[in-house]
Write a protein that holds these residues in place. Structure first.
Motif, PDB file in Angstrom:
ATOM      1  N   GLN A  11      46.485  38.162  22.107  1.00  0.00           N
ATOM      2  CA  GLN A  11      47.500  37.186  21.728  1.00  0.00           C
ATOM      3  C   GLN A  11      48.831  37.874  21.435  1.00  0.00           C
ATOM      4  OE1 GLN A  11      47.224  33.780  21.960  1.00  0.00           O
ATOM      5  NE2 GLN A  11      45.337  34.378  22.977  1.00  0.00           N
ATOM      6  N   TRP A  12      48.763  39.066  20.820  1.00  0.00           N
ATOM      7  CA  TRP A  12      49.975  39.852  20.555  1.00  0.00           C
ATOM      8  C   TRP A  12      50.644  40.255  21.864  1.00  0.00           C
ATOM      9  CZ3 TRP A  12      51.077  45.035  21.647  1.00  0.00           C
ATOM     10  CH2 TRP A  12      52.258  45.514  21.072  1.00  0.00           C
ATOM     11  N   LEU A  13      49.838  40.672  22.859  1.00  0.00           N
ATOM     12  CA  LEU A  13      50.381  41.038  24.165  1.00  0.00           C
ATOM     13  C   LEU A  13      51.090  39.843  24.800  1.00  0.00           C
ATOM     14  CD1 LEU A  13      50.738  42.933  26.606  1.00  0.00           C
ATOM     15  CD2 LEU A  13      48.481  42.151  27.375  1.00  0.00           C
ATOM     16  N   CYS A  14      50.487  38.674  24.736  1.00  0.00           N
ATOM     17  CA  CYS A  14      51.100  37.468  25.302  1.00  0.00           C
ATOM     18  C   CYS A  14      52.427  37.160  24.625  1.00  0.00           C
ATOM     19  CB  CYS A  14      50.147  36.282  25.191  1.00  0.00           C
ATOM     20  SG  CYS A  14      48.672  36.473  26.199  1.00  0.00           S
ATOM     21  N   THR A  15      52.468  37.322  23.307  1.00  0.00           N
ATOM     22  CA  THR A  15      53.714  37.109  22.572  1.00  0.00           C
ATOM     23  C   THR A  15      54.771  38.107  23.020  1.00  0.00           C
ATOM     24  OG1 THR A  15      52.541  36.216  20.668  1.00  0.00           O
ATOM     25  CG2 THR A  15      54.748  37.081  20.261  1.00  0.00           C
ATOM     26  N   LEU A  16      54.377  39.360  23.172  1.00  0.00           N
ATOM     27  CA  LEU A  16      55.311  40.393  23.629  1.00  0.00           C
ATOM     28  C   LEU A  16      55.852  40.064  25.013  1.00  0.00           C
ATOM     29  CD1 LEU A  16      56.686  43.152  23.330  1.00  0.00           C
ATOM     30  CD2 LEU A  16      54.598  44.186  24.232  1.00  0.00           C
ATOM     31  N   LEU A  17      55.003  39.641  25.923  1.00  0.00           N
ATOM     32  CA  LEU A  17      55.457  39.290  27.267  1.00  0.00           C
ATOM     33  C   LEU A  17      56.432  38.121  27.241  1.00  0.00           C
ATOM     34  CD1 LEU A  17      52.095  39.693  29.222  1.00  0.00           C
ATOM     35  CD2 LEU A  17      54.100  41.196  29.328  1.00  0.00           C
ATOM     36  N   ARG A  18      56.155  37.114  26.409  1.00  0.00           N
ATOM     37  CA  ARG A  18      57.093  35.988  26.270  1.00  0.00           C
ATOM     38  C   ARG A  18      58.432  36.469  25.731  1.00  0.00           C
ATOM     39  NH1 ARG A  18      52.701  33.377  24.168  1.00  0.00           N
ATOM     40  NH2 ARG A  18      53.469  33.626  22.048  1.00  0.00           N
TER      41      ARG A  18
END
Length: 101
Positions: A11-18
């Motif tokens: 979920q942290w990775l997804c936030t970073l990509l956004r």
């Protein structure tokens, strides 16, 4: 080891990509065009509904104007706020090079 799209690290990775997409001033449609994928692909990646493999992550990072790296340069923080890369614990986020100034 949890291998789920629901893990805190993923979920942290997804936030970073956004965040990287928004910092780059790109829309989901523009990123999708760079990847030759539908806009829904970018949406699902950013929302954490689709698990990315390392090759897809590399292509997505390149489309966002950044790169995948083997280790963090000190910018990556784990969801808990500690720098796991500096403590020797590898996280997915350590593979994304964020523009640090």
């Amino acid at each position: 080891m949890e291998r789920s799209i629901y893990s805190a690290e993923y979920q942290w990775l997804c936030t970073l990509l956004r965040e990287l997409r928004l910092e780059s001033g790109l829309t989901q449609v523009q990123v999708a065009e760079r990847l030759d994928e539908p806009q829904s692909f970018v949406s699902k990646c950013g929302a954490g509904e689709r698990r990315l493999d390392m090759i897809e992550l590399h292509h997505l990072a390149a489309a966002l104007g950044t790169a995948c790296r083997r280790s963090s340069n000190g910018c990556g923080q784990s969801p808990e706020g500690d720098s796991r890369a500096s403590s020797g614990v590898s996280t997915t986020g350590a593979f994304i090079s964020r523009r640090c100034g």
